[in-house]
Write a protein that holds these residues in place. Sequence first.
Motif, short mmCIF file in Angstrom:
data_model
loop_
_atom_site.label_atom_id
_atom_site.label_comp_id
_atom_site.label_asym_id
_atom_site.label_seq_id
_atom_site.Cartn_x
_atom_site.Cartn_y
_atom_site.Cartn_z
N TYR A 1 0.84 -1.20 0.00
CA TYR A 1 0.00 0.00 0.00
C TYR A 1 0.87 1.26 0.00
O TYR A 1 0.66 2.18 -0.79
N PHE A 2 1.88 1.29 0.87
CA PHE A 2 2.77 2.44 0.95
C PHE A 2 3.46 2.69 -0.39
O PHE A 2 3.55 3.82 -0.86
N CYS B 1 14.26 4.25 0.00
CA CYS B 1 13.30 3.52 -0.84
C CYS B 1 12.10 4.40 -1.18
O CYS B 1 11.60 4.37 -2.31
N ALA B 2 11.65 5.19 -0.23
CA ALA B 2 10.50 6.08 -0.46
C ALA B 2 10.84 7.14 -1.51
O ALA B 2 10.00 7.46 -2.36
N GLY C 1 0.66 10.16 3.82
CA GLY C 1 1.25 10.46 5.11
C GLY C 1 0.79 9.55 6.23
O GLY C 1 1.17 9.74 7.38
N ASP C 2 -0.05 8.54 5.91
CA ASP C 2 -0.49 7.63 6.97
C ASP C 2 0.58 6.62 7.34
O ASP C 2 0.59 6.11 8.45
N PHE C 3 1.51 6.32 6.44
CA PHE C 3 2.68 5.51 6.73
C PHE C 3 3.90 6.37 6.43
O PHE C 3 4.03 6.91 5.34
N VAL C 4 4.78 6.48 7.43
CA VAL C 4 5.97 7.32 7.29
C VAL C 4 7.19 6.48 7.65
O VAL C 4 7.26 5.96 8.77
N PRO C 5 8.12 6.32 6.74
CA PRO C 5 9.32 5.54 7.06
C PRO C 5 10.26 6.33 7.97
O PRO C 5 10.41 7.55 7.83
#
Length: 108
Positions: free
Chosen positions: A53-54, A77-78, A65-69
């Motif tokens: 999903y991310f 990677c992002a 912004g619901d998943f932040v590495p």
Amino acid sequence: MNKANRVRWRFAVEFGRGLLIVWPVLSGVVLLMVLLGFCCARDEHWPFGDGLYFALITGFTVGYGDFVPHHPLARACAVCLAFLGIVMTAIIAAAAVKALGIAQDSER
């Protein structure tokens, strides 16, 4: 069929042909995005579904912004995911522009 409908139909046909031509590149980009998402999930201890999903959300919309590495490798990677999203959008836009040009030229 009137002229506008012929142009629309020709655009759709040519856009489909263009996507078939670039499909190997697009599928490679999507596969790389999925692999980077799994890398982020492993690094951040997220479930693999959340990593997928991310990856897709980051690549397609540059993230909600619901998943932040937080780990450096996951952040790298992002960044790669965001660039791959730009590349994918550019390829699709180029296919659409080419198809529109062909569709318009066919009616002249």
